[in-house]
Motif scaffolding. Structure first.
Motif, PDB file in Angstrom:
ATOM      1  N   LYS A   3      -4.628   5.712   3.996  1.00  0.00           N
ATOM      2  CA  LYS A   3      -3.874   4.473   3.763  1.00  0.00           C
ATOM      3  C   LYS A   3      -3.915   3.549   4.975  1.00  0.00           C
ATOM      4  O   LYS A   3      -4.148   2.342   4.849  1.00  0.00           O
ATOM      5  CB  LYS A   3      -2.426   4.828   3.407  1.00  0.00           C
ATOM      6  CG  LYS A   3      -1.540   3.652   3.071  1.00  0.00           C
ATOM      7  CD  LYS A   3      -0.217   4.114   2.513  1.00  0.00           C
ATOM      8  CE  LYS A   3       0.510   4.985   3.515  1.00  0.00           C
ATOM      9  NZ  LYS A   3       0.900   4.270   4.750  1.00  0.00           N
ATOM     10  N   LEU A  33       0.853  -1.185   0.000  1.00  0.00           N
ATOM     11  CA  LEU A  33       0.000   0.000   0.000  1.00  0.00           C
ATOM     12  C   LEU A  33       0.888   1.234   0.000  1.00  0.00           C
ATOM     13  O   LEU A  33       1.737   1.402   0.880  1.00  0.00           O
ATOM     14  CB  LEU A  33      -0.909   0.028   1.230  1.00  0.00           C
ATOM     15  CG  LEU A  33      -1.856  -1.152   1.440  1.00  0.00           C
ATOM     16  CD1 LEU A  33      -2.728  -0.908   2.672  1.00  0.00           C
ATOM     17  CD2 LEU A  33      -2.722  -1.386   0.219  1.00  0.00           C
ATOM     18  N   ASP A  88       2.046  -2.203   4.611  1.00  0.00           N
ATOM     19  CA  ASP A  88       1.692  -0.786   4.638  1.00  0.00           C
ATOM     20  C   ASP A  88       2.971   0.040   4.597  1.00  0.00           C
ATOM     21  O   ASP A  88       3.689   0.152   5.593  1.00  0.00           O
ATOM     22  CB  ASP A  88       0.898  -0.489   5.916  1.00  0.00           C
ATOM     23  CG  ASP A  88       0.428   0.957   5.971  1.00  0.00           C
ATOM     24  OD1 ASP A  88       0.395   1.597   4.914  1.00  0.00           O
ATOM     25  OD2 ASP A  88       0.106   1.431   7.073  1.00  0.00           O
TER      26      ASP A  88
END
Length: 761
Positions: free
Chosen positions: A13, A5, A55
């Motif tokens: 996010k 991401l 992430d």
């Protein structure tokens, strides 16, 4: 499969990551780097297919200006994820797409997640997804990470994108630098360098990492520069490329944004969104800071107050209270004529449970060896439960701060404080790591990597421990409770809020001193995006709380457990290894712990809890300071163990506040000394984990000076508090000394600035 991401800060996010991974999320550090790494697993509800989600740090570009940017580009290039999901804030389309144009240049499947779609439509706008997808050359999917809309469709599109490889493309191909980029890309491709187009663009930008790795191609770029000169940017290719990206976005991508209805405009006034209207109040020049202070007071009142609705203050029901629930786990719900705050109710409930456990274990162990009974009941259980009893209040406080951060309010606090902080040599950006210090100093210090100036980073890291973390809260709450028991000074919520504000005040004063003396330098410009207000996601908040709970429990059953056993051992044995019991002829003041405390106790005399304490137990507060250096939670565990030993009262019959009150009564400590004790614990050297983080984050050679700084500041501040509260007239002496110091620094800096600059031969 593994997806990454990538997106701008405040694009949603992290919310998307939490929605996709849920309870599978776990946090660590990137290998060799102390920047936080988050990863988890997505499971398709229909097919059961699993995907690992990573992430990446929130970034605005893939330039090597911050560790976060370097980590993101290195992960995509070196780790080769199966797909990159680029999260875009639909309400800030043009700015967010700048990162997209850089991701397009990498040879990796790319999917664009257009987030906050519901907010976009609420504003009366829409995006033609087919048109935007065709223009970008990558699929675009509308989602709302907060409401978890469109997430399964997003993952289906991402999985489909992985079925075929993708070659990088650039929006710069038709610019004046297009031919140079193609030549450099071809040269890199001949050298079998992966992602040649991305590396070529970065090399043309004079990217620091690329120029180090591909020195053989620098002459190619230099020859081009010799024959090229742009009227606006000259030979600044980086600025030229950035301008070209934005022009391309505006011409080719932004046309997909459609305004479905006319914005109603008052004559001569711009259209205001709901966030704009709220900001007129919360970021007001005069009202912003007072509102923030009031919000803090409300949070502390909800967490610590024993008179939640001020019924006791109003004397509504008399000293016995409305209902007592005496003898039940709910005892104290309605006590002393008032209702306790949610935080106190939860803490009392947990303490009643731990008390029942301690009592049951004590009954079960009757008749065993005294040392075994003391180790388990008065050592392990007393120390552990003294810390666990504060877990509800720690989590409640963390919940409130998470709500403030997730809603977008914390960004506003940084904005309104920038005007003040700038006068002390730091920007409002530095406030974000500082406010994170209320949760834990470790991630707060890591967050200073967003500060571009080393002096500002050093100053910020040094003051972060002054923002009392959750580990310090048990000390504050217990000592304020002892103040109420022993001296009749009630309203623990107001005292607690005062301690937190004291830490912030000392931080500001310290910043002013450092930036005026040892860390002088220009203040960097401050540019910050204010995200739109939105309601925090319940699931995201619960994930944060669960992470905090796991961290606390892990710490309780490792560091704190080991420390509690060590403290019990030191206070239960003499130097001749004799166990102290009723038949041994020795008392607690003959223990190893007592001798250590007596040795260091005189050092704390100016602070009010040193040599002036009476009786045989004046060393206990000095010992509390020492054990708190390992982990602040240890302090309450130590006091619980010591109080059970010196008072002879069973540990489950003493609350933390009552344990300290007993020690205060035995030592003759005054209320100014207790407040000084709180201040020293809040301001002094943080726990070992925070010290290790500080050492890794500070510039080389700054850590030892930082440790000395923490000791000096906490010692001076606590001494001033004790002396002024004990003899009010000494305040004028303190102010006179402060004034002399300010004048001296002013004239010294004036003299230093007036000196001629050294000649360079």
């Amino acid at each position: 499969m593994r997806f990454a991401l990538a997106g701008n800060p405040n694009s949603g996010k992290t919310t998307l990551f939490n929605s996709l991974t849920g309870s599978t999320a776990h946090v660590g550090n990137w290998p060799g780097v102390t920047v936080e790494k988050r990863s988890g697993t997505y499971k398709n509800k229909k097919t059961g297919e699993r995907v690992d989600i990573v992430d990446l740090p929130g970034i605005y570009s893939l330039s090597p200006y911050t560790p976060e940017e370097v980590i993101s580009r290195d992960f995509i290039i070196d780790e080769k994820p199966d797909c990159v999901i680029n999260i875009i804030d639909a309400t800030n389309l043009e700015r967010n797409l700048y990162l997209t144009t850089q991701l397009l240049e990498m040879d990796v499947p790319l999917v664009i997640a257009i987030n906050m779609w519901d907010l976009l439509q609420k504003n009366g706008d829409d995006i033609d997804l087919k048109k935007l997808s065709a223009a970008i050359g990558a699929p675009c999917v509308a989602i709302s990470a907060l409401k978890e809309n469109g997430l399964d469709e997003l993952m289906e599109v991402a999985l489909k994108a992985t079925s075929s490889s993708r070659k990088g493309t650039t929006v710069l191909k038709d610019t004046s630098l297009g031919s140079l980029i193609n030549r450099v890309s071809d040269a890199l491709q001949e050298q079998e360098v992966g992602n040649p187009l991305f590396h070529a663009v970065k090399l043309v930008e004079n990217d620091q990492l690329e120029t180090q790795n591909h020195k053989d191609l620098l002459p190619l770029v230099a020859d081009f520069k010799a024959t090229f000169n742009d009227e606006t940017f000259g030979e600044d290719f980086e600025a030229l490329i950035a301008d070209a990206r934005y022009k391309y976005i505006s011409k080719n991508f932004s046309t997909a944004l459609k305004h479905l209805k006319e914005k109603k405009k008052e004559e001569g006034k711009p259209h205001l969104t709901l966030s704009d209207k709220i900001d007129r109040v919360l970021t007001n020049k005069w009202a912003g800071i007072p509102i923030f202070i009031v919000i803090l007071l409300v949070i502390f009142h909800l967490t610590f107050s024993e008179d939640f609705l001020f019924l006791n203050a109003a004397n509504c029901f008399g000293p016995e209270g409305l209902v007592t629930f005496a003898g039940t786990p709910f005892e104290g719900l309605f006590a002393n004529g008032g209702i306790q705050s949610p935080g106190m109710i939860l803490a009392n409930f947990v303490n009643s449970i731990t008390g029942l456990i301690s009592g049951a274990v004590a009954s079960w162990m009757e008749g065993v060896e005294p040392w075994a009974y003391g180790l388990v009941v008065d050592g392990i259980l007393a120390g552990m439960f003294a810390v666990i009893g504060f877990l509800p209040q720690i989590l409640l406080l963390f919940l409130f701060f998470s709500i403030m951060e997730d809603s977008g309010y914390m960004a506003r606090v940084a904005f309104i404080l920038d005007r003040i902080f700038r006068r002390f040599g730091v920007t409002g950006r530095a406030f974000m790591p500082m406010i994170m210090g209320f949760g834990c100093s470790v991630p707060a210090m890591i967050a200073t990597r967003t500060l571009v100036d080393d002096r500002e980073r050093t100053a910020t890291i040094r003051v972060i421990p002054f923002f009392a973390c959750g580990a310090k809260m048990p000390v504050i709450a217990a000592v304020t409770g002892a103040l109420a028991i022993q001296f009749g000074i009630g309203y623990a919520d107001l005292i607690t809020a005062g301690v937190y504000l004291l830490g912030m005040a000392v931080a500001i004063i310290s910043l002013l001193v450092m930036r005026s003396t040892t860390l002088r330098g220009k203040t960097a410009p401050f540019i910050m995006e204010l995200p739109a207000y939105h309601l925090p996601q319940f699931k995201s908040l619960m994930v944060h709380l669960w992470d905090k709970t796991k961290h606390f429990i892990k710490k309780a059953f490792t560091i704190i457990l080991a420390s509690t056993i060590l403290i019990w051992f030191l206070q239960s044995f003499t130097w001749s290894w004799v166990y102290i019991s009723e038949d041994s002829g020795f008392q607690t003041q003959d223990s190893i712990l007592a001798s250590i405390g007596m040795f260091v106790s005189p050092l704390f005399t100016p602070l009010g809890f040193g040599a002036q304490l009476v009786g045989s137990y004046g060393w206990v507060f000095a010992v509390g300071i020492l054990v708190g250096l390992i982990a602040k939670e240890n302090l309450m565990g130590a006091f619980a163990v010591i109080a059970a030993a010196v008072t002879g009262i069973a540990s489950d019959d003493l609350s933390d506040a009552e344990a300290i009150a007993e020690l205060v009564q035995m030592t003759g400590a005054t209320w100014p000394a207790l407040i000084s004790f709180i201040a020293f614990n809040v301001l002094t050297i943080p726990c070992f984990a925070a010290c290790a983080t500080a050492k890794g984050e500070l510039p080389k050679g700054k850590f030892h000076n930082t440790v000395i700084f923490w000791l000096v500041v906490s010692y001076i501040a606590s001494t001033i508090i004790y002396v002024v509260f004990s003899w009010w007239w000494t305040l004028f002496i303190v102010l006179a000394i402060a004034l002399i110091f300010i004048v001296a620094v002013h004239y010294f800096n004036k003299w230093r600035d007036s000196r001629p600059a050294p000649k360079v031969s």
